[in-house]
Design a protein around this motif. Structure first.
Motif, mmCIF file in Angstrom:
data_model
loop_
_atom_site.group_PDB
_atom_site.id
_atom_site.type_symbol
_atom_site.label_atom_id
_atom_site.label_comp_id
_atom_site.label_asym_id
_atom_site.label_seq_id
_atom_site.Cartn_x
_atom_site.Cartn_y
_atom_site.Cartn_z
ATOM 1 N N ASP A 350 0.853 -1.200 0.000
ATOM 2 C CA ASP A 350 0.000 0.000 0.000
ATOM 3 C C ASP A 350 0.887 1.247 0.000
ATOM 4 O O ASP A 350 1.785 1.381 0.837
ATOM 5 C CB ASP A 350 -0.873 -0.024 1.260
ATOM 6 C CG ASP A 350 -1.948 1.060 1.254
ATOM 7 O OD1 ASP A 350 -1.651 2.191 0.820
ATOM 8 O OD2 ASP A 350 -3.065 0.776 1.723
ATOM 9 N N ARG A 352 0.415 4.099 1.113
ATOM 10 C CA ARG A 352 0.397 4.798 2.405
ATOM 11 C C ARG A 352 1.449 4.210 3.356
ATOM 12 O O ARG A 352 2.105 4.937 4.108
ATOM 13 C CB ARG A 352 -0.989 4.715 3.037
ATOM 14 C CG ARG A 352 -2.075 5.466 2.290
ATOM 15 C CD ARG A 352 -3.429 5.281 2.966
ATOM 16 N NE ARG A 352 -3.865 3.884 2.917
ATOM 17 C CZ ARG A 352 -4.951 3.416 3.525
ATOM 18 N NH1 ARG A 352 -5.700 4.249 4.263
ATOM 19 N NH2 ARG A 352 -5.291 2.153 3.411
ATOM 20 N N ILE A 353 1.590 2.888 3.313
ATOM 21 C CA ILE A 353 2.595 2.244 4.154
ATOM 22 C C ILE A 353 4.001 2.628 3.688
ATOM 23 O O ILE A 353 4.873 2.974 4.494
ATOM 24 C CB ILE A 353 2.414 0.713 4.127
ATOM 25 C CG1 ILE A 353 1.056 0.321 4.714
ATOM 26 C CG2 ILE A 353 3.552 0.026 4.896
ATOM 27 C CD1 ILE A 353 0.756 -1.173 4.634
ATOM 28 N N THR A 354 4.193 2.594 2.371
ATOM 29 C CA THR A 354 5.503 2.963 1.816
ATOM 30 C C THR A 354 5.877 4.379 2.208
ATOM 31 O O THR A 354 7.005 4.659 2.619
ATOM 32 C CB THR A 354 5.493 2.816 0.286
ATOM 33 O OG1 THR A 354 5.171 1.468 -0.061
ATOM 34 C CG2 THR A 354 6.832 3.193 -0.304
ATOM 35 N N ALA A 355 4.915 5.300 2.095
ATOM 36 C CA ALA A 355 5.191 6.704 2.413
ATOM 37 C C ALA A 355 5.556 6.866 3.888
ATOM 38 O O ALA A 355 6.492 7.600 4.243
ATOM 39 C CB ALA A 355 3.976 7.561 2.072
ATOM 40 N N LEU A 356 4.826 6.180 4.778
ATOM 41 C CA LEU A 356 5.112 6.277 6.206
ATOM 42 C C LEU A 356 6.510 5.750 6.522
ATOM 43 O O LEU A 356 7.280 6.384 7.262
ATOM 44 C CB LEU A 356 4.072 5.503 7.008
ATOM 45 C CG LEU A 356 4.365 5.407 8.522
ATOM 46 C CD1 LEU A 356 4.210 6.771 9.175
ATOM 47 C CD2 LEU A 356 3.475 4.376 9.193
ATOM 48 N N GLU A 404 -3.422 5.751 11.917
ATOM 49 C CA GLU A 404 -3.972 6.914 11.221
ATOM 50 C C GLU A 404 -3.348 7.087 9.838
ATOM 51 O O GLU A 404 -4.025 7.450 8.876
ATOM 52 C CB GLU A 404 -3.750 8.170 12.060
ATOM 53 C CG GLU A 404 -4.594 8.228 13.340
ATOM 54 C CD GLU A 404 -4.142 9.333 14.264
ATOM 55 O OE1 GLU A 404 -3.166 10.044 13.902
ATOM 56 O OE2 GLU A 404 -4.726 9.479 15.360
ATOM 57 N N ARG A 405 -2.047 6.843 9.735
ATOM 58 C CA ARG A 405 -1.345 7.075 8.477
ATOM 59 C C ARG A 405 -1.500 5.936 7.473
ATOM 60 O O ARG A 405 -1.471 6.157 6.265
ATOM 61 C CB ARG A 405 0.156 7.279 8.763
ATOM 62 C CG ARG A 405 0.492 8.558 9.533
ATOM 63 C CD ARG A 405 0.374 9.775 8.611
ATOM 64 N NE ARG A 405 1.198 9.653 7.443
ATOM 65 C CZ ARG A 405 2.492 9.948 7.361
ATOM 66 N NH1 ARG A 405 3.114 10.403 8.446
ATOM 67 N NH2 ARG A 405 3.157 9.803 6.240
ATOM 68 N N THR A 406 -1.671 4.705 7.969
ATOM 69 C CA THR A 406 -1.669 3.553 7.052
ATOM 70 C C THR A 406 -3.007 2.833 6.975
ATOM 71 O O THR A 406 -3.232 2.049 6.045
ATOM 72 C CB THR A 406 -0.624 2.520 7.505
ATOM 73 O OG1 THR A 406 -1.014 1.984 8.771
ATOM 74 C CG2 THR A 406 0.747 3.148 7.599
#
Length: 458
Positions: A350, A352-356, A404-406
């Motif tokens: 995902d 979002r996970i990569t970005a976090l 919240e982030r992922t």
């Protein structure tokens, strides 16, 4: 260089000649007793010789007798010693080398024996001026004999050592090629070499395979010296000394690579071998020799050496550019799969996970450390906080930020596995921080948590 004595000086007078002849004759008559004293002094002063058996010590005494007789003949005939006079030295030197006597001890034993000879000569000179002059007249010839004989002995010893080393290299290389081809040595020199390296023919002998390569570009051959070849041989010798079971590790330079087969002795663990291998790499790095080293999983017997060799070769891909050790015993199956993953696996993560994770890495990795610690603590928040050395409220705060982030909850097994997979894939991405990536993987293999400090509210 003449060994004759001058007839125009005091040492050439008839009285001195008579005394000289008397001293030599007395020593010849008592050469057996003198040899006993010389052999006893060698045993008393050279521990390596004292530890040997009766046959070895009998051979030592025989050599002392031969030396004393050869020297007395040279002194009596007033001439220089020749190689023919001490032809017996060559075979004796080879026997000492074959018995494992260090060269320094061998030469020391020879000098002890010759000292006993000189002390006896001086004692027999007596108190008269002619007797003392006779002893002094023999001193130069005595020293020339000792220098010549010790030099010849050292040459013969070194020559045999070089021959034995070359033979050992050939036998080790032949043994390794047999093992890599899936064969088993059953007789002859290969079997003896296998047993010497702890590679017994028993099918379940636990062992590992190590493949190492220099990480720097090949150095040019200068003035007849190939410095890369020297570095490989130095590394090969270092690996040969890693055996923890009393036997030398089979270690061979094989073209551009070094292959070693350490055996796990009784009670030894793969982790112990990995520790020793890392110490070798660190020590060689201090000498300017940088290695990339791959270590296989433990294998049960020599029949599995071909597969273990392929494992060690493959895991070299995990070593960073600056060198290091990639040891499969310290990598879990999960981590191994992540390290071997292709771009498709990373695209499935995902965004979002990569970005976090990318943002967290840039800020010190506290959230990544929290995920790992929570998983290692079997989803126990308090235990994870203790391992991270933070307050449980801080750990709870981090977990909320991650969700919240992922959109993933660490208390959900599926979500936690997905986060761990993403972290492992990120660790496996080749970067300039290759050492940190490999360390993170192997540290987990040792069971240590990747703990980061934080300035977050507690």
């Amino acid at each position: 260089m003449s060994g004759r004595f001058s007839t125009g000086t005091l040492t050439g007078t008839e009285a001195v000649r008579v005394q000289r002849a008397r001293i030599i004759a007395e020593m010849l008559d008592n050469v057996q007793e003198l040899a006993d004293a010389g052999a006893a002094a060698i045993r008393a002063e050279v521990p390596t010789y004292a530890a040997q058996g009766a046959d070895f010590l009998a051979d030592v005494r025989d050599q002392v007798v031969r030396h004393y007789r050869a020297k007395l003949a040279v002194l009596l005939e007033e001439r220089a010693v020749t190689a023919a006079d001490i032809a017996f030295v060559r075979r004796a030197a080879m026997r000492r080398a074959r018995a494992g006597v260090p060269l320094a001890d061998y030469i020391n034993a020879y000098r002890v024996g010759q000292r006993v000879f000189w002390e006896s000569l001086v004692e027999r000179a007596g108190p008269t001026p002619a007797g003392r002059e006779a002893a002094l007249s023999l001193a130069v010839a005595q020293m020339r004999y000792c220098d010549f004989a010790s030099t010849q002995a050292a040459y013969a010893y070194m020559e045999f050592q070089q021959y034995a080393a070359a033979e050992a290299v050939r036998e080790s290389r032949g043994l390794l090629e047999t093992l890599l081809a899936g064969g088993t040595p059953t007789r002859g020199r290969e079997l003896a070499a296998a047993q010497a390296h702890g590679l017994a023919p028993e099918p379940r002998t636990p062992l590992m395979v190590v493949v190492a390569m220099l990480v720097e570009a090949p150095a040019p051959v200068t003035a007849g010296l190939n410095r890369d070849a020297e570095a490989r041989h130095a590394a090969c010798a270092a690996l040969a000394r890693t055996g923890g079971n009393g036997a030398r590790t089979l270690s061979v330079v094989r073209q551009s690579e070094i292959v070693a087969v350490p055996v796990l002795g009784p009670g030894a663990e793969a982790e112990d071998v990995c520790d020793r291998l890392e110490a070798v790499v660190a020590g060689l790095a201090g000498e300017g020799i940088r290695l990339a080293m791959g270590v296989s999983t433990p294998a049960a017997g020599t029949a599995q050496i071909p597969q273990a060799y392929q494992e060690a070769r493959a895991v070299l891909d995990f070593v960073p550019e600056e060198g290091g050790v990639a040891a499969l015993p310290r990598i879990t199956p999960f981590q191994y799969l992540a390290l071997r993953a292709d771009d498709t696996a990373r695209h499935l993560v995902d965004p979002r996970i990569t970005a976090l994770l990318e943002e967290d890495r840039a800020r010190g990795g506290v959230l990544t450390a929290t995920i790992r610690a929570f998983a290692a603590a079997d989803l126990n928040l308090r235990t994870a906080a203790e391992r991270l050395q933070i307050h449980p409220n801080t750990a709870q705060y981090r977990m909320r930020r991650i969700q919240e982030r992922t959109g993933r909850s660490l208390r959900s097994i599926n979500d936690l596995v997905e986060l761990l997979v993403a972290i492992a894939l990120q660790d496996a991405v080749p970067t300039n921080a290759g050492r940190e990536r490999l360390a993170a993987v192997t540290d987990e293999g040792r069971g240590r948590a990747d703990v980061r400090s934080s300035h977050e509210p507690r």
